[in-house]
Design a protein around this motif. Structure first.
Motif, PDB file in Angstrom:
ATOM      1  N   PHE A 131       8.778   3.785  -4.205  1.00 26.91           N
ATOM      2  CA  PHE A 131       7.380   3.412  -4.361  1.00 26.91           C
ATOM      3  C   PHE A 131       6.999   2.454  -3.239  1.00 26.91           C
ATOM      4  O   PHE A 131       7.842   1.711  -2.722  1.00 26.91           O
ATOM      5  CB  PHE A 131       7.163   2.739  -5.720  1.00 26.91           C
ATOM      6  CG  PHE A 131       7.204   3.687  -6.889  1.00 26.91           C
ATOM      7  CD1 PHE A 131       6.026   4.165  -7.456  1.00 26.91           C
ATOM      8  CD2 PHE A 131       8.409   4.107  -7.424  1.00 26.91           C
ATOM      9  CE1 PHE A 131       6.052   5.040  -8.534  1.00 26.91           C
ATOM     10  CE2 PHE A 131       8.457   4.984  -8.509  1.00 26.91           C
ATOM     11  CZ  PHE A 131       7.269   5.445  -9.060  1.00 26.91           C
ATOM     12  N   SER A 132       5.714   2.451  -2.888  1.00 27.55           N
ATOM     13  CA  SER A 132       5.275   1.612  -1.770  1.00 27.55           C
ATOM     14  C   SER A 132       3.863   1.104  -2.014  1.00 27.55           C
ATOM     15  O   SER A 132       3.168   1.548  -2.936  1.00 27.55           O
ATOM     16  CB  SER A 132       5.315   2.418  -0.463  1.00 27.55           C
ATOM     17  OG  SER A 132       4.373   3.481  -0.504  1.00 27.55           O
ATOM     18  N   TYR A 133       3.453   0.141  -1.173  1.00 35.88           N
ATOM     19  CA  TYR A 133       2.060  -0.296  -1.106  1.00 35.88           C
ATOM     20  C   TYR A 133       1.333   0.595  -0.099  1.00 35.88           C
ATOM     21  O   TYR A 133       1.487   0.405   1.115  1.00 35.88           O
ATOM     22  CB  TYR A 133       1.965  -1.731  -0.601  1.00 35.88           C
ATOM     23  CG  TYR A 133       2.342  -2.837  -1.552  1.00 35.88           C
ATOM     24  CD1 TYR A 133       1.871  -2.867  -2.856  1.00 35.88           C
ATOM     25  CD2 TYR A 133       3.130  -3.897  -1.113  1.00 35.88           C
ATOM     26  CE1 TYR A 133       2.200  -3.910  -3.711  1.00 35.88           C
ATOM     27  CE2 TYR A 133       3.454  -4.953  -1.954  1.00 35.88           C
ATOM     28  CZ  TYR A 133       2.985  -4.952  -3.250  1.00 35.88           C
ATOM     29  OH  TYR A 133       3.301  -5.997  -4.093  1.00 35.88           O
ATOM     30  N   PRO A 134       0.542   1.546  -0.508  1.00 36.41           N
ATOM     31  CA  PRO A 134      -0.139   2.397   0.487  1.00 36.41           C
ATOM     32  C   PRO A 134      -1.160   1.658   1.331  1.00 36.41           C
ATOM     33  O   PRO A 134      -1.488   2.101   2.438  1.00 36.41           O
ATOM     34  CB  PRO A 134      -0.829   3.462  -0.376  1.00 36.41           C
ATOM     35  CG  PRO A 134      -0.101   3.454  -1.681  1.00 36.41           C
ATOM     36  CD  PRO A 134       0.310   2.023  -1.877  1.00 36.41           C
ATOM     37  N   TRP A 135      -1.672   0.529   0.825  1.00 37.65           N
ATOM     38  CA  TRP A 135      -2.770  -0.147   1.532  1.00 37.65           C
ATOM     39  C   TRP A 135      -2.437  -1.582   1.896  1.00 37.65           C
ATOM     40  O   TRP A 135      -3.335  -2.372   2.176  1.00 37.65           O
ATOM     41  CB  TRP A 135      -4.030  -0.101   0.648  1.00 37.65           C
ATOM     42  CG  TRP A 135      -4.465   1.303   0.376  1.00 37.65           C
ATOM     43  CD1 TRP A 135      -5.123   2.144   1.237  1.00 37.65           C
ATOM     44  CD2 TRP A 135      -4.269   2.053  -0.822  1.00 37.65           C
ATOM     45  NE1 TRP A 135      -5.339   3.363   0.648  1.00 37.65           N
ATOM     46  CE2 TRP A 135      -4.835   3.350  -0.627  1.00 37.65           C
ATOM     47  CE3 TRP A 135      -3.685   1.766  -2.060  1.00 37.65           C
ATOM     48  CZ2 TRP A 135      -4.816   4.331  -1.608  1.00 37.65           C
ATOM     49  CZ3 TRP A 135      -3.661   2.754  -3.040  1.00 37.65           C
ATOM     50  CH2 TRP A 135      -4.224   4.010  -2.808  1.00 37.65           C
ATOM     51  N   GLU A 136      -1.158  -1.934   1.903  1.00 37.25           N
ATOM     52  CA  GLU A 136      -0.734  -3.277   2.304  1.00 37.25           C
ATOM     53  C   GLU A 136       0.222  -3.126   3.480  1.00 37.25           C
ATOM     54  O   GLU A 136       1.415  -2.923   3.314  1.00 37.25           O
ATOM     55  CB  GLU A 136      -0.042  -4.008   1.142  1.00 37.25           C
ATOM     56  CG  GLU A 136      -0.848  -4.077  -0.142  1.00 37.25           C
ATOM     57  CD  GLU A 136      -2.018  -5.029  -0.044  1.00 37.25           C
ATOM     58  OE1 GLU A 136      -2.008  -5.926   0.822  1.00 37.25           O
ATOM     59  OE2 GLU A 136      -2.966  -4.878  -0.853  1.00 37.25           O
ATOM     60  N   ASP A 137      -0.299  -3.224   4.687  1.00 33.71           N
ATOM     61  CA  ASP A 137       0.491  -2.967   5.893  1.00 33.71           C
ATOM     62  C   ASP A 137       1.678  -3.921   6.001  1.00 33.71           C
ATOM     63  O   ASP A 137       1.522  -5.142   5.915  1.00 33.71           O
ATOM     64  CB  ASP A 137      -0.380  -3.103   7.140  1.00 33.71           C
ATOM     65  CG  ASP A 137      -1.408  -1.991   7.263  1.00 33.71           C
ATOM     66  OD1 ASP A 137      -1.207  -0.945   6.619  1.00 33.71           O
ATOM     67  OD2 ASP A 137      -2.403  -2.182   7.990  1.00 33.71           O
ATOM     68  N   GLY A 138       2.848  -3.333   6.198  1.00 34.87           N
ATOM     69  CA  GLY A 138       4.037  -4.117   6.467  1.00 34.87           C
ATOM     70  C   GLY A 138       4.629  -4.826   5.268  1.00 34.87           C
ATOM     71  O   GLY A 138       5.623  -5.553   5.416  1.00 34.87           O
TER      72      GLY A 138
END
Length: 232
Positions: free
Chosen positions: A54-61
């Motif tokens: 899972f990831s943050y699609p809208w939190e760069d880096g």
């Protein structure tokens, strides 16, 4: 048989074939029922595949705290387990209404029939076990009075200092009656709403998904946020 007849047969059969490169999670089969406790401690879970990217699609880096998803199925039930590490779990409680889930940490699973999202079905579950179940139509037309078919959903949760787990059983009968289960396949979105701040009912979130939707701003209510659960 002409081409039109073949087309009609495929349509009426309700067969779904995933698009090429669609993200797919393979749901392994278990012969026994799973005891839903909220802890994910049934021995059958050891045989499930673990989805953890899972990831943050809208939190760069930035990387979210660990989130994992597992699923199993048998003749009658689809079982799902979210396990979340979160040292700052926020749960908004006022009148104990199901819409208060919107202002809380939660895991979410959406189901769609097709890319038109007319309709699609949403389950948002907070760490206290409250379920915000509703039906939607594109774009963002929600009916919060709708409820999952009676007897078709079991939810238990478990909250610890390190985070929480959400365990649910969804009857195949309910999935079939809603037109969602086709050819042993479900089109589903798997998400987490990470509540990073809560003041009254005003909540601030970072959004977590197993798929990066095709949107510049946070939005799970679009077709590109869905993948596939393939029941083996």
């Amino acid at each position: 048989m002409n081409y039109l007849s073949v087309f009609i047969l495929f349509m009426t059969a309700g067969v779904f074939y995933p698009k090429e490169n669609t993200r797919t999670y393979h749901v392994k089969r278990t012969s026994k029922d799973i005891a839903i406790t909220g802890k994910g401690d049934a021995p059958q879970w050891a045989g499930a595949s673990v989805l953890s990217d899972f990831s943050y699609p809208w939190e760069d880096g930035q990387q979210p705290s660990p989130t994992s998803f597992k699923a199993l199925h048998n003749e009658h039930w689809l079982y799902c387990l979210f396990e979340v590490q979160d040292n700052n779990v926020n749960i908004y409680t006022n009148k104990h209404e199901k819409k208060e889930v919107i202002s809380s940490d939660r895991a979410e699973i959406f189901f769609k029939i097709d890319d038109q999202l007319t309709p699609y079905y949403c389950l948002e579950i907070d760490p206290s076990g409250r379920v915000l179940d509703y039906i939607g139509e594109h774009y963002r037309k929600f009916d919060f009075q709708w409820s999952w078919p009676a007897g078709g959903l079991i939810v238990k949760t478990h909250l610890t200092r390190q985070g929480y787990s959400i365990e649910l059983a969804i009857s195949k009968q309910s999935l079939t009656s809603l037109g969602l289960l086709k050819n042993n396949t479900l089109q589903a979105g798997l998400y987490r709403a990470d509540c990073v701040a809560l003041a009254g009912e005003e909540a601030t979130f970072k959004w977590i998904s197993w798929i990066k939707p095709q949107s510049e701003t946070p939005d799970f209510h679009i077709a590109s946020s869905f993948g596939v659960l393939k029941l083996e």
